[in-house]
Design a protein around this motif. Structure first.
Motif, PDB file in Angstrom:
ATOM      1  N   LEU A   1       7.824  19.555   3.993  1.00 64.50           N
ATOM      2  CA  LEU A   1       7.788  19.509   2.501  1.00 64.50           C
ATOM      3  C   LEU A   1       8.986  18.871   1.847  1.00 64.50           C
ATOM      4  O   LEU A   1       8.822  18.251   1.004  1.00 64.50           O
ATOM      5  N   SER A   2       9.981  19.069   2.663  1.00 63.75           N
ATOM      6  CA  SER A   2      11.342  18.850   2.294  1.00 63.75           C
ATOM      7  C   SER A   2      11.518  17.115   2.568  1.00 63.75           C
ATOM      8  O   SER A   2      12.245  16.630   1.783  1.00 63.75           O
ATOM      9  N   ASN A   3      10.812  16.739   3.455  1.00 63.29           N
ATOM     10  CA  ASN A   3      11.062  15.304   3.898  1.00 63.29           C
ATOM     11  C   ASN A   3       9.926  14.339   3.467  1.00 63.29           C
ATOM     12  O   ASN A   3      10.078  13.176   3.452  1.00 63.29           O
ATOM     13  N   ALA A   4       8.904  14.989   2.923  1.00 65.24           N
ATOM     14  CA  ALA A   4       7.515  14.121   2.667  1.00 65.24           C
ATOM     15  C   ALA A   4       7.672  13.315   1.760  1.00 65.24           C
ATOM     16  O   ALA A   4       7.347  11.942   1.840  1.00 65.24           O
ATOM     17  N   ASP A   5       8.537  13.325   0.474  1.00 64.01           N
ATOM     18  CA  ASP A   5       8.758  12.179  -0.476  1.00 64.01           C
ATOM     19  C   ASP A   5       9.633  11.073   0.141  1.00 64.01           C
ATOM     20  O   ASP A   5       9.248   9.990  -0.140  1.00 64.01           O
ATOM     21  N   ALA A   6      10.671  11.319   0.953  1.00 68.03           N
ATOM     22  CA  ALA A   6      11.420  10.374   1.683  1.00 68.03           C
ATOM     23  C   ALA A   6      10.622   9.434   2.544  1.00 68.03           C
ATOM     24  O   ALA A   6      10.782   8.226   2.560  1.00 68.03           O
ATOM     25  N   ILE A   7       9.858  10.129   3.386  1.00 65.19           N
ATOM     26  CA  ILE A   7       8.962   9.510   4.409  1.00 65.19           C
ATOM     27  C   ILE A   7       7.956   8.545   3.780  1.00 65.19           C
ATOM     28  O   ILE A   7       7.727   7.561   4.036  1.00 65.19           O
ATOM     29  N   TYR A   8       7.343   8.877   2.452  1.00 66.39           N
ATOM     30  CA  TYR A   8       6.449   8.180   1.881  1.00 66.39           C
ATOM     31  C   TYR A   8       7.284   6.847   1.124  1.00 66.39           C
ATOM     32  O   TYR A   8       6.914   5.800   1.503  1.00 66.39           O
ATOM     33  N   GLU A   9       8.403   7.326   0.605  1.00 67.42           N
ATOM     34  CA  GLU A   9       9.241   6.060  -0.157  1.00 67.42           C
ATOM     35  C   GLU A   9       9.523   5.089   0.984  1.00 67.42           C
ATOM     36  O   GLU A   9       9.446   3.806   0.777  1.00 67.42           O
ATOM     37  N   LYS A  10       9.841   5.386   2.251  1.00 69.22           N
ATOM     38  CA  LYS A  10      10.390   4.689   3.076  1.00 69.22           C
ATOM     39  C   LYS A  10       9.458   3.828   4.050  1.00 69.22           C
ATOM     40  O   LYS A  10       9.476   2.723   4.393  1.00 69.22           O
ATOM     41  N   HIS A  11       8.099   4.472   4.303  1.00 72.52           N
ATOM     42  CA  HIS A  11       7.124   4.018   5.219  1.00 72.52           C
ATOM     43  C   HIS A  11       5.940   3.429   4.567  1.00 72.52           C
ATOM     44  O   HIS A  11       5.046   3.148   5.293  1.00 72.52           O
ATOM     45  N   ALA A  12       5.595   3.670   3.359  1.00 71.79           N
ATOM     46  CA  ALA A  12       4.228   3.471   2.784  1.00 71.79           C
ATOM     47  C   ALA A  12       4.428   2.034   2.665  1.00 71.79           C
ATOM     48  O   ALA A  12       5.500   1.197   2.412  1.00 71.79           O
ATOM     49  N   GLY A  13       3.392   1.191   3.283  1.00 74.94           N
ATOM     50  CA  GLY A  13       3.426  -0.090   3.435  1.00 74.94           C
ATOM     51  C   GLY A  13       3.904  -0.888   4.638  1.00 74.94           C
ATOM     52  O   GLY A  13       3.920  -1.818   4.977  1.00 74.94           O
ATOM     53  N   GLU A  14       4.574   0.222   5.495  1.00 72.18           N
ATOM     54  CA  GLU A  14       4.834  -0.160   6.753  1.00 72.18           C
ATOM     55  C   GLU A  14       4.069   0.252   7.808  1.00 72.18           C
ATOM     56  O   GLU A  14       3.111   1.064   7.696  1.00 72.18           O
ATOM     57  N   GLU A  15       4.614   0.051   9.106  1.00 74.77           N
ATOM     58  CA  GLU A  15       3.848   0.400  10.310  1.00 74.77           C
ATOM     59  C   GLU A  15       3.414   2.021  10.509  1.00 74.77           C
ATOM     60  O   GLU A  15       2.437   2.218  10.979  1.00 74.77           O
ATOM     61  N   LEU A  16       4.387   2.749  10.055  1.00 75.88           N
ATOM     62  CA  LEU A  16       4.184   4.188  10.363  1.00 75.88           C
ATOM     63  C   LEU A  16       2.875   4.628   9.640  1.00 75.88           C
ATOM     64  O   LEU A  16       1.883   5.279  10.132  1.00 75.88           O
ATOM     65  N   LEU A  17       2.751   4.463   8.356  1.00 75.92           N
ATOM     66  CA  LEU A  17       1.756   4.538   7.733  1.00 75.92           C
ATOM     67  C   LEU A  17       0.571   3.886   7.421  1.00 75.92           C
ATOM     68  O   LEU A  17      -0.596   4.122   7.169  1.00 75.92           O
ATOM     69  N   LYS A  18       0.859   2.437   7.837  1.00 72.25           N
ATOM     70  CA  LYS A  18      -0.111   1.500   8.101  1.00 72.25           C
ATOM     71  C   LYS A  18      -0.917   0.986   7.048  1.00 72.25           C
ATOM     72  O   LYS A  18      -0.886  -0.311   6.790  1.00 72.25           O
ATOM     73  N   VAL A  19      -1.538   1.829   6.126  1.00 74.22           N
ATOM     74  CA  VAL A  19      -2.333   1.271   5.203  1.00 74.22           C
ATOM     75  C   VAL A  19      -2.067   1.861   3.793  1.00 74.22           C
ATOM     76  O   VAL A  19      -1.787   3.170   3.883  1.00 74.22           O
ATOM     77  N   PRO A  20      -1.472   1.384   2.651  1.00 73.59           N
ATOM     78  CA  PRO A  20      -1.610  -0.260   2.600  1.00 73.59           C
ATOM     79  C   PRO A  20      -0.762  -1.116   3.429  1.00 73.59           C
ATOM     80  O   PRO A  20       0.287  -0.458   3.940  1.00 73.59           O
ATOM     81  N   MET A  21      -1.018  -2.465   3.464  1.00 74.71           N
ATOM     82  CA  MET A  21      -0.103  -3.213   4.444  1.00 74.71           C
ATOM     83  C   MET A  21       0.742  -4.265   3.324  1.00 74.71           C
ATOM     84  O   MET A  21       0.289  -4.462   2.353  1.00 74.71           O
ATOM     85  N   GLY A  22       1.728  -4.576   3.737  1.00 75.16           N
ATOM     86  CA  GLY A  22       2.621  -5.619   2.983  1.00 75.16           C
ATOM     87  C   GLY A  22       4.030  -5.277   2.586  1.00 75.16           C
ATOM     88  O   GLY A  22       4.582  -5.914   1.604  1.00 75.16           O
ATOM     89  N   GLY A  23       4.602  -3.952   2.971  1.00 78.02           N
ATOM     90  CA  GLY A  23       5.842  -3.648   2.565  1.00 78.02           C
ATOM     91  C   GLY A  23       6.136  -3.302   1.205  1.00 78.02           C
ATOM     92  O   GLY A  23       5.023  -2.914   0.619  1.00 78.02           O
ATOM     93  N   LYS A  24       7.291  -3.297   0.840  1.00 77.45           N
ATOM     94  CA  LYS A  24       7.735  -3.041  -0.450  1.00 77.45           C
ATOM     95  C   LYS A  24       6.874  -3.795  -1.775  1.00 77.45           C
ATOM     96  O   LYS A  24       6.533  -3.164  -2.653  1.00 77.45           O
ATOM     97  N   GLU A  25       6.650  -5.032  -1.421  1.00 76.43           N
ATOM     98  CA  GLU A  25       6.248  -5.907  -2.288  1.00 76.43           C
ATOM     99  C   GLU A  25       4.868  -5.451  -2.809  1.00 76.43           C
ATOM    100  O   GLU A  25       4.160  -5.330  -3.982  1.00 76.43           O
ATOM    101  N   ARG A  26       3.998  -5.017  -1.627  1.00 80.68           N
ATOM    102  CA  ARG A  26       2.673  -4.485  -1.658  1.00 80.68           C
ATOM    103  C   ARG A  26       2.567  -3.029  -2.671  1.00 80.68           C
ATOM    104  O   ARG A  26       1.926  -2.819  -3.382  1.00 80.68           O
ATOM    105  N   MET A  27       3.334  -2.421  -2.191  1.00 76.74           N
ATOM    106  CA  MET A  27       3.438  -0.967  -2.749  1.00 76.74           C
ATOM    107  C   MET A  27       3.898  -1.189  -4.113  1.00 76.74           C
ATOM    108  O   MET A  27       3.669  -0.244  -4.998  1.00 76.74           O
TER     109      MET A  27
END
Length: 623
Positions: free
Chosen positions: A499-525
């Motif tokens: 729980l303590s790391n969840a927000d940081a993981i989403y912020e860093k990896h949303a749009g990237e390969e770890l979480l995969k969908v959505p795709m397109g990096g920071k611009e997509r998010m």
């Protein structure tokens, strides 16, 4: 002196291929043929060359072009619309939209140059497909069209409110994706019907059952009961409900039973309409019925198959085929065929049938064999012999004989004057659905194409489960660990965190390969809606049975299994504007039992895939 045969073949192989009218279901052939019109979608190695050719064609040269310029004729460049050309009045054989070259963002668009060449061909536009269907079939790419959900509904509503033909209202085959229960559109069904022309009945068809594993004996009967309960909850009267069937149009499971049910109860009393939400499998079922005993024997040679795609809203207008009249003789012959096939074992199948069956087993847990009793006898084709093509001197080019294009078959007036028709209608767009936020590549990853393999994790309070970047479940409070089983596309990643790391993981990896969908990096998010939370309280019913499913819109669901009487406080997240549903009771209550051994040092269990079941085939008992 004549060249040897191998030299002739080599020269013919180098010859430039000719592009005919587009054919449904044909594989993309590449090279010159794929470049015939969609230059902007050319595969990468030839992209720049194709663009160069397109640029050159924007300014054509030669006597014909000079005459057109002097006459003031202005033609649209290849791949572009030509607003002055009126609509054709001919429907796309893939999606049913009217073919046109006026509006590149509208349904049925065919680029102007291809539109003209098709019009001038002997077959004309008959049997042609639009640009959107061509891209879906050959490249799996979807074009965004300016077609609002209201227009989808209007097409369906107008069709259903036509005056009754043959003195009887239509039978509605309502397709309900079992993965999407509870179905949001089932309660809206009465709004589409006309009070003056009530439907003769509704037959509810649960689709995509092949994707779900059997979590316990009798799971299909339980799924059927869930569909019946959903119909009752939606206000569908018992007397209006003809039946509830479970099928997979993709693997053929349940289709022979559905055809028998239709022919036994409905016979040929009136028209039949396939209804349902986008992506419920209507076009796939339409194509499967077109290859079954439900349609006239000549229909597969005359009617083009519907475009099938994971992209929502593929069908844009009505497609149809004529229903065969199930006379007593035909029903008897069909039953004899089914009895004969049911006595066969897998070893008695041909090598081609075995390969097809094994391919289907990899795609789904439930497989069926769909055959044809009434098939049109085809005459053997005549082989044309051209001696000039087999003999020429070393200094001559081979003379290419232009074969007469094969004429498109048509129904005669007598064949269809009293016909009853089966219609495929546009899917009704689901609101608050995560698929509406995704690109075509993302939709392919989210929509399950093969049998779903459940993934089970054991979480303690303070742990978090991510389903890609489309959903999240936090285990906030509880006394003991609980089991969380993910039922979603096998291509969507699951990530476990604290729980303590969840927000940081989403912020860093949303749009990237770890979480995969959505795709397109920071611009997509930046354009993707943020995740919004919803608190959920559950009470466990035992370690062998899930208490509820947390359905994360159309991305999948998480089945929660906890100790008896154990209270859990959870917080689930989905993108803003999408629907989160707590489904009680769960669809697959014993899903956590489909797992292997615990993976040491992790929260995960090894996955396990149950074997596939084939219906209409005799099983060999071990001696």
């Amino acid at each position: 002196m004549h060249r040897p045969c191998w030299a002739l073949l080599a020269r013919l192989a180098r010859a430039r291929p000719c592009w005919g009218a587009p054919r449904r279901g044909a594989a993309a052939l590449g090279g010159e043929e794929e470049r015939f019109v969609f230059l902007e979608y050319e595969p990468q190695p030839q992209l720049e060359a194709a663009r160069g050719e397109a640029k050159a064609e924007e300014h054509p040269r030669g006597p014909a072009a000079s005459r057109e310029r002097r006459a003031g004729i202005v033609r649209a460049p290849p791949g572009r619309p030509e607003p002055a050309v009126p609509p054709s009045g001919v429907s796309c054989s893939g999606c049913g939209a009217e073919l046109q070259c006026r509006d590149g963002a509208g349904p049925g668009f065919v680029p102007a140059d291809k539109y003209r060449s098709l019009e001038e061909s002997p077959a004309g536009l008959r049997g042609a497909v639009c640009q959107r269907c061509w891209l879906l079939a050959h490249h799996g790419r979807a074009l965004r069209l300016q077609l609002p959900p209201e227009q989808h509904r209007r097409v369906v509503s107008v069709a259903l409110q036509r005056p009754a033909r043959h003195g009887r209202g239509p039978l509605l085959l309502y397709l309900l994706d079992v993965l999407e229960l509870p179905d949001p559109l089932l309660p809206q069904l009465p709004e589409l019907l006309s009070p003056q022309v009530p439907a003769a009945g509704v037959l509810v068809v649960g689709t995509k059952v092949d994707l779900l594993p059997a979590d316990s004996p009798g799971h299909l009967g339980r799924l059927r009961q869930r569909l019946e309960a959903a119909c009752a909850q939606a206000g569908l009267r018992r007397e209006a409900l003809v039946d509830v069937r479970l099928v997979s149009a993709k693997t053929g499971f349940g289709l022979e039973g559905l055809v028998s049910r239709l022919q036994r109860s409905w016979k040929c009393a009136g028209d039949v309409y396939l209804l349902g939400a986008t992506n419920s499998g209507k076009s796939t079922l339409f194509n499967a019925l077109l290859s079954s005993d439900y349609c006239k024997s000549r229909a597969p040679d005359v009617v083009d198959r519907a475009t099938v795609s994971p992209w929502p809203g593929t069908t844009l207008n009505l497609l149809k085929f004529p229903i065969i009249n199930p006379t007593c003789d035909r029903i008897f012959r069909r039953q004899e065929r089914l009895k004969e096939e049911a006595l066969k074992t897998e070893d008695q199948l041909s090598s081609e049938e075995k390969r097809h069956l094994n391919r289907l087993k990899k795609q789904g847990y439930l497989v069926g064999r769909v055959g044809r009793t009434f098939q049109r006898q085809k005459s053997s084709p005549l082989i044309e012999f051209d001696p000039d093509m087999l003999s020429y001197s070393i200094d001559e080019d081979p003379s290419h004989s232009h074969k007469k294009p094969k004429e498109k078959e048509e129904f005669t007036y007598n064949e269809v004057k009293d016909a009853r028709w089966c219609f495929d209608t546009p899917g009704i767009v689901k609101e608050n659905c995560v698929l509406n936020l995704l690109t075509d590549k993302e939709v392919k990853l989210v929509m399950p194409a093969k049998a779903i393999i459940p993934r089970t994790y054991i979480l303690k309070p303070g742990m978090v489960l991510f389903l890609a970047a489309l959903g999240r479940v936090d285990y906030l409070q509880g006394e003991k660990p609980a089991w969380f089983s993910v039922v979603a596309s096998n291509l969507l990643p699951v990530h476990i965190s604290t729980l303590s790391n969840a927000d940081a993981i989403y912020e860093k990896h949303a749009g990237e390969e770890l979480l995969k969908v959505p795709m397109g990096g920071k611009e997509r998010m930046k354009e993707f809606p943020p995740l919004v939370p919803q608190d959920i309280t559950l009470k466990g019913v035992g370690t062998t049975e899930a208490v509820a499913d947390i359905k994360l819109s159309s991305a999948g669901w998480v089945a929660v299994t906890a100790h008896e009487e154990e209270e859990l406080l959870l917080r689930a997240y989905t993108p803003k504007g999408t629907e989160l549903v707590v489904r009680e009771p769960p669809l697959l209550p014993c899903i956590s039992s489909i797992r292997g051994a615990r993976i040491a040092g992790t929260a995960a269990y090894r996955t396990k895939k149950p074997p596939a079941l084939v219906e209409n085939l005799k099983t060999m008992k071990n001696s």
